[in-house]
Scaffold this motif. Structure first.
Motif, PDB file in Angstrom:
ATOM      1  N   ARG A  53      65.598  49.608  60.691  1.00  0.00           N
ATOM      2  CA  ARG A  53      66.224  49.818  59.373  1.00  0.00           C
ATOM      3  C   ARG A  53      65.760  48.753  58.381  1.00  0.00           C
ATOM      4  NH1 ARG A  53      70.895  51.329  62.404  1.00  0.00           N
ATOM      5  NH2 ARG A  53      71.804  49.262  62.148  1.00  0.00           N
ATOM      6  N   ALA A  54      65.674  47.519  58.867  1.00  0.00           N
ATOM      7  CA  ALA A  54      65.217  46.438  57.982  1.00  0.00           C
ATOM      8  C   ALA A  54      63.758  46.652  57.570  1.00  0.00           C
ATOM      9  CB  ALA A  54      65.379  45.096  58.690  1.00  0.00           C
ATOM     10  N   ALA A  55      62.948  47.098  58.534  1.00  0.00           N
ATOM     11  CA  ALA A  55      61.541  47.354  58.219  1.00  0.00           C
ATOM     12  C   ALA A  55      61.430  48.457  57.178  1.00  0.00           C
ATOM     13  CB  ALA A  55      60.785  47.736  59.495  1.00  0.00           C
ATOM     14  N   ARG A  56      62.236  49.486  57.310  1.00  0.00           N
ATOM     15  CA  ARG A  56      62.187  50.593  56.340  1.00  0.00           C
ATOM     16  C   ARG A  56      62.533  50.101  54.935  1.00  0.00           C
ATOM     17  NH1 ARG A  56      65.962  55.694  57.352  1.00  0.00           N
ATOM     18  NH2 ARG A  56      67.534  54.093  56.960  1.00  0.00           N
ATOM     19  N   GLU A  57      63.514  49.212  54.839  1.00  0.00           N
ATOM     20  CA  GLU A  57      63.866  48.668  53.520  1.00  0.00           C
ATOM     21  C   GLU A  57      62.710  47.868  52.937  1.00  0.00           C
ATOM     22  OE1 GLU A  57      66.506  49.581  51.745  1.00  0.00           O
ATOM     23  OE2 GLU A  57      66.710  50.930  53.460  1.00  0.00           O
ATOM     24  N   GLU A  58      62.048  47.117  53.796  1.00  0.00           N
ATOM     25  CA  GLU A  58      60.879  46.341  53.344  1.00  0.00           C
ATOM     26  C   GLU A  58      59.790  47.283  52.840  1.00  0.00           C
ATOM     27  OE1 GLU A  58      58.903  43.799  56.359  1.00  0.00           O
ATOM     28  OE2 GLU A  58      57.058  44.591  55.456  1.00  0.00           O
ATOM     29  N   PHE A  59      59.499  48.318  53.606  1.00  0.00           N
ATOM     30  CA  PHE A  59      58.453  49.277  53.218  1.00  0.00           C
ATOM     31  C   PHE A  59      58.828  49.949  51.891  1.00  0.00           C
ATOM     32  CE2 PHE A  59      58.122  50.129  58.073  1.00  0.00           C
ATOM     33  CZ  PHE A  59      57.457  48.930  58.266  1.00  0.00           C
ATOM     34  N   ARG A  60      60.098  50.307  51.799  1.00  0.00           N
ATOM     35  CA  ARG A  60      60.560  51.039  50.616  1.00  0.00           C
ATOM     36  C   ARG A  60      60.406  50.181  49.353  1.00  0.00           C
ATOM     37  NH1 ARG A  60      66.012  54.058  51.983  1.00  0.00           N
ATOM     38  NH2 ARG A  60      64.560  55.338  53.184  1.00  0.00           N
ATOM     39  N   ALA A  61      60.760  48.920  49.471  1.00  0.00           N
ATOM     40  CA  ALA A  61      60.663  48.021  48.316  1.00  0.00           C
ATOM     41  C   ALA A  61      59.198  47.820  47.922  1.00  0.00           C
ATOM     42  CB  ALA A  61      61.316  46.681  48.645  1.00  0.00           C
ATOM     43  N   PHE A  62      58.349  47.691  48.925  1.00  0.00           N
ATOM     44  CA  PHE A  62      56.914  47.510  48.630  1.00  0.00           C
ATOM     45  C   PHE A  62      56.363  48.729  47.900  1.00  0.00           C
ATOM     46  CE2 PHE A  62      52.490  48.324  49.846  1.00  0.00           C
ATOM     47  CZ  PHE A  62      51.876  47.159  49.387  1.00  0.00           C
ATOM     48  N   VAL A  63      56.686  49.898  48.388  1.00  0.00           N
ATOM     49  CA  VAL A  63      56.154  51.123  47.780  1.00  0.00           C
ATOM     50  C   VAL A  63      56.684  51.286  46.355  1.00  0.00           C
ATOM     51  CG1 VAL A  63      56.157  53.650  47.920  1.00  0.00           C
ATOM     52  CG2 VAL A  63      55.749  52.277  49.974  1.00  0.00           C
ATOM     53  N   ALA A  64      57.966  50.995  46.161  1.00  0.00           N
ATOM     54  CA  ALA A  64      58.548  51.139  44.822  1.00  0.00           C
ATOM     55  C   ALA A  64      57.877  50.202  43.823  1.00  0.00           C
ATOM     56  CB  ALA A  64      60.045  50.867  44.876  1.00  0.00           C
ATOM     57  N   ALA A  65      57.485  49.019  44.286  1.00  0.00           N
ATOM     58  CA  ALA A  65      56.891  48.034  43.377  1.00  0.00           C
ATOM     59  C   ALA A  65      55.385  48.181  43.233  1.00  0.00           C
ATOM     60  CB  ALA A  65      57.229  46.629  43.882  1.00  0.00           C
ATOM     61  N   GLU A  66      54.714  48.489  44.325  1.00  0.00           N
ATOM     62  CA  GLU A  66      53.252  48.364  44.343  1.00  0.00           C
ATOM     63  C   GLU A  66      52.494  49.706  44.330  1.00  0.00           C
ATOM     64  OE1 GLU A  66      51.630  45.480  44.323  1.00  0.00           O
ATOM     65  OE2 GLU A  66      53.134  43.989  44.890  1.00  0.00           O
ATOM     66  N   ILE A  67      53.175  50.780  44.698  1.00  0.00           N
ATOM     67  CA  ILE A  67      52.438  52.043  44.872  1.00  0.00           C
ATOM     68  C   ILE A  67      52.930  53.147  43.931  1.00  0.00           C
ATOM     69  CG2 ILE A  67      51.934  53.918  46.497  1.00  0.00           C
ATOM     70  CD1 ILE A  67      51.737  51.856  48.705  1.00  0.00           C
ATOM     71  N   ALA A  68      54.200  53.490  44.042  1.00  0.00           N
ATOM     72  CA  ALA A  68      54.698  54.666  43.315  1.00  0.00           C
ATOM     73  C   ALA A  68      54.402  54.632  41.809  1.00  0.00           C
ATOM     74  CB  ALA A  68      56.201  54.834  43.567  1.00  0.00           C
ATOM     75  N   PRO A  69      54.568  53.480  41.147  1.00  0.00           N
ATOM     76  CA  PRO A  69      54.333  53.506  39.692  1.00  0.00           C
ATOM     77  C   PRO A  69      52.872  53.779  39.308  1.00  0.00           C
ATOM     78  CG  PRO A  69      55.579  51.543  40.352  1.00  0.00           C
ATOM     79  CD  PRO A  69      55.050  52.165  41.603  1.00  0.00           C
ATOM     80  N   HIS A  70      51.959  53.576  40.249  1.00  0.00           N
ATOM     81  CA  HIS A  70      50.534  53.667  39.916  1.00  0.00           C
ATOM     82  C   HIS A  70      49.837  54.895  40.516  1.00  0.00           C
ATOM     83  CE1 HIS A  70      51.317  49.558  38.750  1.00  0.00           C
ATOM     84  NE2 HIS A  70      51.655  49.246  39.992  1.00  0.00           N
ATOM     85  N   ALA A  71      50.546  55.642  41.340  1.00  0.00           N
ATOM     86  CA  ALA A  71      49.884  56.698  42.117  1.00  0.00           C
ATOM     87  C   ALA A  71      49.235  57.758  41.230  1.00  0.00           C
ATOM     88  CB  ALA A  71      50.890  57.337  43.078  1.00  0.00           C
TER      89      ALA A  71
END
Lengths: 377, 81
Positions: A10-28
Motif C-alpha cells: 500500500r505504501a509503495a502504491r502511494e509512492e508510485f501514485r505521487a510520482f505519476v501525478a507529479a512527473e508523468i500525468a501532466p506531460h503525457a
C-alpha cells in the motif's frame, strides 16, 4: 488465497501514485504529440528504481514482488501508456536474462539494467511475422567465433533508445534467441512514426546486416528461442500489459467521473442522467474485475504456481478488452470533447487499441485459453 | 511407480485427460505440448521438487517422458545436495 495488499504494498502504491501525478500525468499528452518521452524522464525512472523491477537483489535490483510490480505498472499506465510500455519491454528482457541467461550474461547485463543504464528492447515482430513467432525471417549463422545475424525487426518498442535487443532468429531453421548490443557493427535503427496509440513509445525498425554477435550472447539453447526464451518474455509482458490495461481503464474512469460531475446538460450534471451512469457503472465493475484477475495472477506468480501462466493469459485478455470498452465509454461520456486532444480520453482510446494487439492479440488468446483447463486453486 | 513419478504423472494427466500416460511414453509425440504447457511443466517441477531449471537443462530429452523428468529432478537434487 489472500488478495489483500500488505502495508508495504500500500505504501509503495502511494509512492508510485505521487510520482505519476507529479512527473508523468501532466506531460503525457505533450509526449504523445511529440511522439517521444524526454530522457530526463528516463533519468527520473532510473533514480526511483522503477526500471528493472524484477532484477534480483544479488544483481543490484529491487527484486519487487509481482504484486508490487503490478501496482507500479498500473499507476504508471494511469499517467501514460507509452511510459508503461518502457517498463514492460525493459523488464521483459531483464526477466528473460534472469530466467534463462548464463551466469556471464546475468553478470554482464542485469546490474546495468537494474540501474537503467542499459534499456532493453524486445525484437520478435517483423514485417512478415508477428503472432506466428516461429516464422521469423531473420537468420543467424555460425561463423567461427561469432554468430552472424541478417534480417529486419519491426515495431520494436523503445528501439530508438534501447541499448540491448533480445532478438529471435532462425539458426539452421531453429528459432533461437540472441542478446544483441545496439552499438555492434551491422545494427541500424530506423525510427517509426505515425502509429495510432502509445505514440511516445519510440518505435523503431532494427536492421541486422552481417552483424557479428559474440558466441556467448546466444541465450537459452538453439531451438528454444520461442518455447523457452520468448515465451518467458511474453509471459512477463502479458502480465505487465494486463496491469497497464487496468491503469488505463482506471484513468478513463477518473476522467469520466470528473467530467460527468462537472458537465451540465438539461439543467443537471450529466452524471445524473441514467444512461451516463450506466456507462460509469460498467467501467467501475469491469476495472475492479480486471484488477482482481491481475492480483490473482500476481499472487500465483509470487507463489511460483504452475497455473500462473494460464491465469496471466486470462487476465491480459480480460483487462485489455475491458480497457477498450472503458475507453469507448469514456469518449462517449465526453461527447465531442472526447474526440479532442484537449481531453486525455482521446489518447486513452488510441492507446487501448494497442493493448489488444501486443504480447498476444485478443484473437490468439481466444484460440489459446480454451485449450487449457486452468488449475483449481 | 515412486512418488516423484506419481506427482509428475498427476500433473501431466491434467493435460492428457483421456490418456493413461505411461512412464516412458513420449509426451511430445502425443501432440498436446506447446509453449504454454512447457512453461507450466518447468514451473511445476521447480516448485514441486525444489529445483531450479536453468539454461543448461534446456534439452527436450529432459522433458520427453515421465521417467526422463524423474531423472532430471534426481540429477538436480543430487547436484544441490
Amino acid at each position: 488465497m489472500k488478495l489483500e495488499l500488505n502495508p508495504q504494498q500500500r505504501a509503495a502504491r502511494e509512492e508510485f501514485r505521487a510520482f505519476v501525478a507529479a512527473e508523468i500525468a501532466p506531460h503525457a499528452g505533450c509526449w504523445d504529440r511529440a511522439a517521444a518521452i524526454p530522457m530526463e524522464l528516463v533519468d527520473r525512472l532510473r533514480e526511483r528504481g522503477y526500471l528493472g523491477s524484477n532484477v534480483a537483489a544479488e544483481y543490484g535490483g529491487p527484486g519487487r514482488d509481482n504484486v508490487t510490480y503490478g501496482l507500479l505498472t498500473e499507476e504508471i499506465a494511469k499517467g501514460c501508456s507509452s511510459v508503461r510500455s518502457l517498463l514492460t519491454v525493459h523488464d521483459m528482457v531483464a526477466h528473460v536474462i534472469g530466467r534463462w541467461g548464463s551466469p556471464g550474461q546475468r553478470e554482464r547485463y542485469l546490474p546495468a539494467m537494474a540501474r537503467g543504464e542499459i534499456l532493453g528492447a524486445f525484437c520478435l515482430s517483423e514485417p512478415n511475422a508477428g503472432s506466428d513467432a516461429k516464422s521469423v525471417e531473420t537468420v543467424a549463422r555460425d561463423d567461427g567465433d561469432a554468430w552472424v545475424l541478417d534480417g529486419r525487426k519491426k515495431w520494436t518498442t523503445f528501439g530508438q533508445i534501447a541499448g540491448l535487443f533480445l532478438v529471435l532468429a532462425q539458426l539452421e531453421g531453429k528459432p533461437t534467441a540472441f542478446l544483441v548490443e545496439r552499438d555492434l557493427p551491422g545494427v541500424t535503427v530506423r525510427p517509426l512514426s505515425g502509429v495510432t496509440g502509445t505514440r511516445a513509445s519510440m518505435l523503431a525498425e532494427i536492421f541486422f546486416a552481417g552483424c557479428r554477435v559474440p558466441k556467448e550472447n546466444l541465450i537459452g539453447k538453439p531451438g528454444f528461442g520461442v518455447s523457452a526464451v520468448m515465451s518467458t518474455a511474453l509471459d512477463h509482458g502479458r502480465y505487465s500489459v494486463a496491469w497497464g490495461a487496468v491503469g488505463l481503464a482506471q484513468a478513463c474512469l477518473d476522467a469520466s467521473r470528473a467530467y460527468a460531475a462537472e458537465r451540465r446538460q438539461f439543467g443537471v450534471p450529466i452524471a445524473d442522467h441514467q444512461l451516463v451512469r450506466r456507462m460509469l457503472t460498467n467501467i467501475i465493475a469491469e476495472v475492479r474485475a480486471a484488477r482482481l484477475l491481475c492480483l490473482r495472477a500476481g499472487w500465483l506468480r509470487d507463489t511460483r504456481d504452475p497455473g500462473a501462466t494460464g491465469e496471466i493469459w486470462v487476465a491480459k485478455y480480460f483487462a485489455s478488452t475491458m480497457a477498450t470498452r472503458a475507453a469507448l465509454d469514456a469518449v462517449q461520456i465526453h461527447g465531442a470533447n472526447g474526440c479532442s486532444e484537449d481531453f486525455p480520453v482521446e489518447r486513452y482510446l488510441r492507446d487501448s487499441r494497442v493493448l489488444e494487439i501486443i504480447e498476444g492479440s485478443t484473437q490468439i488468446q481466444q484460440i489459446t485459453i480454451p485449450l487449457f483447463e486452468l488449475q483449481e486453486l | 511407480m515412486d512418488q516423484t513419478q506419481s506427482k509428475i504423472k498427476e500433473f501431466l494427466s491434467r493435460f492428457f485427460k483421456s490418456h493413461d500416460l505411461q512412464p516412458d511414453e513420449d509426451i511430445f509425440s502425443l501432440g498436446f505440448v506447446n509453449s504454454l504447457l512447457a512453461m507450466q511443466l518447468v514451473a511445476f517441477v521447480e516448485k514441486e521438487f525444489g529445483i531450479s531449471v536453468g539454461d543448461e537443462d534446456l534439452d527436450l530429452d529432459n522433458f520427453r517422458t515421465i521417467n526422463s523428468i524423474v531423472r532430471l529432478v534426481a540429477r538436480k537434487q543430487g547436484a544441490a545436495a
